[in-house]
Design a protein around this motif. Structure first.
Motif, PDB file in Angstrom:
ATOM      1  N   ALA A   1     -28.371  92.354   3.673  1.00 59.63           N
ATOM      2  CA  ALA A   1     -28.283  90.923   3.945  1.00 59.63           C
ATOM      3  C   ALA A   1     -27.729  90.166   2.737  1.00 59.63           C
ATOM      4  CB  ALA A   1     -29.648  90.364   4.320  1.00 59.63           C
ATOM      5  N   THR A   2     -27.015  89.113   3.018  1.00 58.92           N
ATOM      6  CA  THR A   2     -26.584  88.183   1.970  1.00 58.92           C
ATOM      7  C   THR A   2     -27.354  86.871   2.065  1.00 58.92           C
ATOM      8  OG1 THR A   2     -24.833  87.273   3.381  1.00 58.92           O
ATOM      9  CG2 THR A   2     -24.250  89.136   1.962  1.00 58.92           C
ATOM     10  N   GLU A   3     -28.056  86.663   3.179  1.00 64.56           N
ATOM     11  CA  GLU A   3     -28.685  85.364   3.456  1.00 64.56           C
ATOM     12  C   GLU A   3     -30.020  85.555   4.148  1.00 64.56           C
ATOM     13  OE1 GLU A   3     -26.375  82.378   5.842  1.00 64.56           O
ATOM     14  OE2 GLU A   3     -27.993  82.704   7.285  1.00 64.56           O
ATOM     15  N   VAL A   4     -30.975  84.687   3.821  1.00 62.38           N
ATOM     16  CA  VAL A   4     -32.189  84.551   4.625  1.00 62.38           C
ATOM     17  C   VAL A   4     -32.219  83.127   5.158  1.00 62.38           C
ATOM     18  CG1 VAL A   4     -33.571  86.331   3.505  1.00 62.38           C
ATOM     19  CG2 VAL A   4     -33.559  84.021   2.561  1.00 62.38           C
ATOM     20  N   CYS A   5     -32.555  82.989   6.431  1.00 60.63           N
ATOM     21  CA  CYS A   5     -32.634  81.675   7.072  1.00 60.63           C
ATOM     22  C   CYS A   5     -34.101  81.376   7.335  1.00 60.63           C
ATOM     23  CB  CYS A   5     -31.840  81.675   8.381  1.00 60.63           C
ATOM     24  SG  CYS A   5     -31.953  80.111   9.289  1.00 60.63           S
ATOM     25  N   MET A   6     -34.629  80.341   6.702  1.00 61.41           N
ATOM     26  CA  MET A   6     -36.050  80.025   6.804  1.00 61.41           C
ATOM     27  C   MET A   6     -36.246  78.674   7.480  1.00 61.41           C
ATOM     28  SD  MET A   6     -37.720  81.511   3.277  1.00 61.41           S
ATOM     29  CE  MET A   6     -37.515  79.976   2.371  1.00 61.41           C
ATOM     30  N   GLN A   7     -37.003  78.702   8.574  1.00 62.30           N
ATOM     31  CA  GLN A   7     -37.363  77.476   9.291  1.00 62.30           C
ATOM     32  C   GLN A   7     -38.737  77.669   9.917  1.00 62.30           C
ATOM     33  OE1 GLN A   7     -33.957  75.312  11.465  1.00 62.30           O
ATOM     34  NE2 GLN A   7     -33.352  77.454  11.636  1.00 62.30           N
ATOM     35  N   GLY A   8     -39.384  76.573  10.225  1.00 57.93           N
ATOM     36  CA  GLY A   8     -40.683  76.653  10.875  1.00 57.93           C
ATOM     37  C   GLY A   8     -41.090  75.315  11.441  1.00 57.93           C
ATOM     38  N   GLY A   9     -42.282  75.274  12.002  1.00 59.62           N
ATOM     39  CA  GLY A   9     -42.813  74.038  12.554  1.00 59.62           C
ATOM     40  C   GLY A   9     -43.254  73.074  11.464  1.00 59.62           C
ATOM     41  N   ILE A  10     -43.522  71.846  11.866  1.00 59.13           N
ATOM     42  CA  ILE A  10     -44.040  70.837  10.922  1.00 59.13           C
ATOM     43  C   ILE A  10     -45.563  71.002  10.879  1.00 59.13           C
ATOM     44  CG2 ILE A  10     -44.156  68.393  10.322  1.00 59.13           C
ATOM     45  CD1 ILE A  10     -41.361  69.567  10.232  1.00 59.13           C
ATOM     46  N   HIS A  11     -45.996  71.915  10.047  1.00 54.27           N
ATOM     47  CA  HIS A  11     -47.422  72.242   9.921  1.00 54.27           C
ATOM     48  C   HIS A  11     -48.174  71.029   9.378  1.00 54.27           C
ATOM     49  CE1 HIS A  11     -51.091  74.300   8.672  1.00 54.27           C
ATOM     50  NE2 HIS A  11     -50.671  75.392   9.302  1.00 54.27           N
ATOM     51  N   PRO A  12     -49.353  70.728   9.916  1.00 58.19           N
ATOM     52  CA  PRO A  12     -50.078  69.525   9.465  1.00 58.19           C
ATOM     53  C   PRO A  12     -50.473  69.564   7.994  1.00 58.19           C
ATOM     54  CG  PRO A  12     -51.449  70.884  10.913  1.00 58.19           C
ATOM     55  CD  PRO A  12     -50.056  71.414  11.018  1.00 58.19           C
ATOM     56  N   GLU A  13     -50.519  70.754   7.395  1.00 57.68           N
ATOM     57  CA  GLU A  13     -50.915  70.857   5.992  1.00 57.68           C
ATOM     58  C   GLU A  13     -49.719  70.960   5.050  1.00 57.68           C
ATOM     59  OE1 GLU A  13     -53.629  74.095   5.619  1.00 57.68           O
ATOM     60  OE2 GLU A  13     -55.091  73.242   7.004  1.00 57.68           O
ATOM     61  N   PHE A  14     -48.514  70.973   5.601  1.00 58.41           N
ATOM     62  CA  PHE A  14     -47.324  71.090   4.764  1.00 58.41           C
ATOM     63  C   PHE A  14     -47.014  69.775   4.052  1.00 58.41           C
ATOM     64  CE2 PHE A  14     -44.619  74.870   6.461  1.00 58.41           C
ATOM     65  CZ  PHE A  14     -45.698  75.709   6.301  1.00 58.41           C
ATOM     66  N   THR A  15     -46.614  69.895   2.800  1.00 57.41           N
ATOM     67  CA  THR A  15     -46.097  68.759   2.032  1.00 57.41           C
ATOM     68  C   THR A  15     -44.755  69.186   1.432  1.00 57.41           C
ATOM     69  OG1 THR A  15     -47.139  69.440  -0.037  1.00 57.41           O
ATOM     70  CG2 THR A  15     -48.442  68.034   1.445  1.00 57.41           C
ATOM     71  N   GLY A  16     -44.139  68.289   0.708  1.00 60.11           N
ATOM     72  CA  GLY A  16     -42.888  68.643   0.052  1.00 60.11           C
ATOM     73  C   GLY A  16     -43.043  69.819  -0.883  1.00 60.11           C
ATOM     74  N   GLU A  17     -44.211  69.933  -1.501  1.00 62.71           N
ATOM     75  CA  GLU A  17     -44.457  71.055  -2.409  1.00 62.71           C
ATOM     76  C   GLU A  17     -44.431  72.390  -1.675  1.00 62.71           C
ATOM     77  OE1 GLU A  17     -46.144  67.498  -4.540  1.00 62.71           O
ATOM     78  OE2 GLU A  17     -46.020  68.220  -2.483  1.00 62.71           O
ATOM     79  N   THR A  18     -44.846  72.393  -0.412  1.00 64.43           N
ATOM     80  CA  THR A  18     -44.840  73.632   0.370  1.00 64.43           C
ATOM     81  C   THR A  18     -43.430  74.188   0.475  1.00 64.43           C
ATOM     82  OG1 THR A  18     -46.666  72.737   1.694  1.00 64.43           O
ATOM     83  CG2 THR A  18     -45.541  74.700   2.543  1.00 64.43           C
ATOM     84  N   TYR A  19     -42.462  73.330   0.738  1.00 63.41           N
ATOM     85  CA  TYR A  19     -41.083  73.787   0.877  1.00 63.41           C
ATOM     86  C   TYR A  19     -40.543  74.305  -0.459  1.00 63.41           C
ATOM     87  CZ  TYR A  19     -41.552  71.333   5.293  1.00 63.41           C
ATOM     88  OH  TYR A  19     -41.995  70.931   6.531  1.00 63.41           O
ATOM     89  N   VAL A  20     -40.957  73.684  -1.546  1.00 63.44           N
ATOM     90  CA  VAL A  20     -40.556  74.175  -2.867  1.00 63.44           C
ATOM     91  C   VAL A  20     -41.127  75.564  -3.104  1.00 63.44           C
ATOM     92  CG1 VAL A  20     -40.790  73.803  -5.349  1.00 63.44           C
ATOM     93  CG2 VAL A  20     -40.271  71.869  -3.837  1.00 63.44           C
ATOM     94  N   GLU A  21     -42.395  75.770  -2.739  1.00 62.91           N
ATOM     95  CA  GLU A  21     -43.034  77.074  -2.938  1.00 62.91           C
ATOM     96  C   GLU A  21     -42.410  78.144  -2.046  1.00 62.91           C
ATOM     97  OE1 GLU A  21     -45.096  78.068  -5.268  1.00 62.91           O
ATOM     98  OE2 GLU A  21     -44.914  76.037  -6.086  1.00 62.91           O
ATOM     99  N   LEU A  22     -41.988  77.764  -0.859  1.00 59.75           N
ATOM    100  CA  LEU A  22     -41.305  78.727   0.016  1.00 59.75           C
ATOM    101  C   LEU A  22     -39.990  79.186  -0.613  1.00 59.75           C
ATOM    102  CD1 LEU A  22     -41.967  77.075   3.500  1.00 59.75           C
ATOM    103  CD2 LEU A  22     -42.676  79.388   2.818  1.00 59.75           C
ATOM    104  N   LEU A  23     -39.261  78.263  -1.221  1.00 62.41           N
ATOM    105  CA  LEU A  23     -38.022  78.637  -1.908  1.00 62.41           C
ATOM    106  C   LEU A  23     -38.307  79.569  -3.081  1.00 62.41           C
ATOM    107  CD1 LEU A  23     -36.160  75.197  -1.977  1.00 62.41           C
ATOM    108  CD2 LEU A  23     -35.515  77.218  -0.651  1.00 62.41           C
ATOM    109  N   ARG A  24     -39.317  79.260  -3.855  1.00 60.92           N
ATOM    110  CA  ARG A  24     -39.662  80.109  -5.000  1.00 60.92           C
ATOM    111  C   ARG A  24     -40.077  81.504  -4.543  1.00 60.92           C
ATOM    112  NH1 ARG A  24     -43.217  75.482  -8.225  1.00 60.92           N
ATOM    113  NH2 ARG A  24     -41.409  74.305  -9.048  1.00 60.92           N
ATOM    114  N   ALA A  25     -40.803  81.552  -3.431  1.00 61.16           N
ATOM    115  CA  ALA A  25     -41.207  82.854  -2.895  1.00 61.16           C
ATOM    116  C   ALA A  25     -39.990  83.667  -2.464  1.00 61.16           C
ATOM    117  CB  ALA A  25     -42.161  82.658  -1.717  1.00 61.16           C
ATOM    118  N   ALA A  26     -39.037  83.000  -1.833  1.00 66.17           N
ATOM    119  CA  ALA A  26     -37.821  83.693  -1.402  1.00 66.17           C
ATOM    120  C   ALA A  26     -37.057  84.219  -2.608  1.00 66.17           C
ATOM    121  CB  ALA A  26     -36.946  82.748  -0.584  1.00 66.17           C
TER     122      ALA A  26
END
Length: 639
Positions: free
Chosen positions: A318-343
């Motif tokens: 793979a050259t790419e990962v595509c990450m998407q999901g629902g608007i989880h009630p506990e998600f904040t902007g920091e969650t998306y930053v942490e998902l990027l760091r995890a990737a």
């Protein structure tokens, strides 16, 4: 009583009954034996009294009855029933028989030596077959195509050079009157294009195009009518529209068909929104007012699992990962930053194509306890600094407030979607663009045409801004000469969208469909014409990559769309789950060899690409081809 939906299903959105059992997400089945086998497998039984349509008897499975109001299988609109007519029983409203497959015959084969057909120059004296119900249809189609070609090419040149004259053609300010298309006479006629779109001569077209004082809104509206005319093509005009799209594909992209090796990572299916079409999110159940019961088992991936999947995807080419999901009630902007760091912990070289505009807007509103005051540009810069490579242009559905109020009333609106993707482009973060169609009554051909034109205009605005910025940077560097350095797509990002992806609505498990509020997805004719119209409308404006989704269309039909304007087949995906949740038979994974074969069958040259359409390289290709099918992920690994 909702009368119009019945008529739409019986005769297709624009006057055609379904010519086969094909629906988005399932393979086409046209034989009686295949129809019977499929019906039996799905729990339906169907018996017809020969030559007596008034005596058709339909029975429905107990499971399906439980999904219907009060368990009555005769309740609700007709699309809830099992009857699916055979192609030979169906005719168009104008009396012309319709059967899919005509666009596979080139216009040259149909018109002997008429080379004009391949370029879209269908004059009034073209040799029209005797079975064409309206000999004027090809001339009118040629006029519509000529307008879209001329306008698109002129605006593309202005955008790529950063010329201020583009402001005379496009709306730049969202607060400006006429920024979004307002439904006009087309909708008042009930959604049928009954008047020929006409431009008398090429000279008139050029004259109008070059008038800087023309009314931007009326010119844009005329573009919408032209696109709507393409989307309404029938008979030989259908074949001509597809041939014109194919000719433009050849001129803009050559015979190369691209695909990428990628992996979808849907990190949660929990969502606070209530989009009526979504079968993936596990929000409140349809019959649960309190919202305690969910429609299915919820999950939330751990960051470690995200990292593992990225690393595994890279090992598989793979050259790419595509990450998407629902608007989880506990998600904040920091969650998306942490998902990027995890990737990026999984593999730093992997391109992260992540977060829909809806998720970006949510993150901007919630980051650092709201300290950004909802600033999308600021949040995109934060995401970019943490590894974001590009945004998927999902959540667009149809950029019409009438459609969105019916389909996804609590989602971001059309202007917010456009503002978000254009803010990403301004930050040199590429995005794709999509359109999901074939669902609610408000999703008319006019709405789809307006969507295509809105995508075109947003692309041009972004390319223009990019060129202006490059010109300014050159001037500040002390150079006296600014050379337009907009490179071909794949060498560098030059602003705008990387690709356009039509997404036919998959209805099987969609909550709105189960409540009898939507159609059974678009017809095959509608799907083909959306891809063809996208090529004609967008290609001349510089958005040259039109993707056929094998997940939605199925492998056979996605391959066929390569003859109707498409030049890209998407990706291997590895773990697609959103469309599968809606009941599609396709979606988990498509191997590299299978994608290459889809292109080769249509005499095209397959090329493995990156997200920005550069060549992926031999090493990535060899790994992708050698990768064995991925085993299904156990539920326990979902968090």
């Amino acid at each position: 009583a909702r009368v119009r939906p019945h008529a739409r299903v019986l005769s297709d959105a624009e006057g055609f009954a379904r010519a086969s059992r094909w629906t988005p997400g399932r393979e086409e089945e046209t034989s009686d034996a295949a129809n019977a086998e499929s019906l039996a497998a799905s729990g339906f039984e169907e018996s017809f009294v020969e030559n007596d349509s008034s005596k058709k008897n339909v029975s429905v499975s107990d499971d399906e009855k439980r999904k219907l109001p009060n368990g009555d299988h005769h309740s609700g609109p007709s699309w809830r029933r099992a009857r699916r007519p055979n192609a030979r029983d169906l005719v168009a409203v104008d009396g012309a028989a319709f059967a899919f497959g005509g666009f596979r015959e080139t216009i040259r084969e149909r018109y002997d030596d008429d080379d004009d057909a391949a370029t879209g120059d269908f004059g009034a004296e073209s040799r029209v077959p005797n079975d064409d119900p309206d000999p004027r249809s090809l001339a009118s189609l040629a006029s519509a195509i000529a307008r879209l070609d001329a306008r698109g090419e002129t605006m593309r040149l202005l955008a790529e050079t950063g010329d201020d004259a583009l402001r005379d053609y496009l709306h730049f300010d969202q607060n400006e009157a006429g920024f979004l298309y307002a439904p006009g006479a087309y909708r008042k006629r009930g959604g049928v294009v009954s008047e020929a779109f006409h431009l008398a001569t090429t000279d008139e077209t050029e004259s109008e195009t070059n008038q800087k004082s023309q009314n931007k809104t009326s010119a844009r509206d005329a573009d919408v009518r032209a696109a709507a005319f393409l989307l309404s093509s029938r008979g030989v005009a259908f074949d001509a529209a597809c041939a014109a799209a194919d000719a433009r594909r050849a001129a803009q992209c050559g015979d190369t068909v691209s695909w990428c090796s990628n992996r979808n990572i849907n990190y949660t299916n929990v969502c606070t929104l209530s989009c009526s079409f979504c079968a993936f999110s596990k929000g409140k159940a349809n019959d649960d007012v309190s919202g305690v019961a969910l429609r299915g088992a919820p999950y939330l991936l751990a960051y470690e699992e995200v990292s593992r999947r990225v690393a595994e995807a890279w090992d598989r080419g793979a050259t790419e990962v595509c990450m998407q999901g629902g608007i989880h009630p506990e998600f904040t902007g920091e969650t998306y930053v942490e998902l990027l760091r995890a990737a990026k912990r999984g593999k730093s070289e992997a391109h992260v194509h992540a977060f829909s505009p809806l998720e970006v807007l949510h993150g901007a509103e919630t980051y650092d306890d709201g300290s950004l005051n909802g600033s999308v540009p600021k949040f995109i810069e934060i995401l970019k600094a943490n590894g974001l490579g590009s945004l998927p242009g999902t959540a667009a559905e149809v950029l019409s407030e009438e459609v969105r109020q019916s389909l996804c009333p609590d989602k971001l609106d059309s202007k917010q979607w456009l503002a978000t993707v254009e803010a990403a482009h301004e930050a040199d973060v590429p995005t794709t663009a999509t359109m999901m169609f074939g669902h609610v009554d408000e999703d008319t051909i006019e709405a789809r045409a307006a969507h295509l034109v809105a995508i075109r205009d947003a692309h041009l605005r972004s390319v223009w801004r990019f060129a202006r910025r490059k010109r300014r940077e050159t001037t500040e560097a002390g150079s006296d000469v600014w050379e337009n350095s907009l490179a071909p797509r794949g060498d560098a990002y030059v602003g705008g969208f990387t690709e356009f992806v039509p997404l036919p609505f998959v209805h099987f498990e969609a909550p709105a469909y189960l409540r009898g509020e939507t159609r059974r997805g678009p017809t095959l004719r509608e799907c083909v014409l959306v891809h063809a119209a996208a090529r004609v409308t967008l290609g001349s404006a510089g958005l040259v990559n039109i993707q056929a989704s094998w997940v939605k269309m199925g492998p056979a039909m996605a391959g066929a769309l390569l003859r109707a304007g498409c030049n890209d087949l998407g990706g291997t995906l590895m773990n697609e789950s959103i469309t599968r949740a809606a009941g599609a038979a396709h979606g988990q994974e498509m191997g590299a060899e299978a994608l290459r074969e889809m292109a080769s069958r249509e005499n095209r040259v397959p090329k493995m690409r990156t997200t920005l359409y550069a060549d992926a390289g031999d090493e990535r290709l060899e790994r992708a081809v050698a990768a064995a099918p991925l085993e299904a992920i156990e539920a326990a690994k979902k968090g």
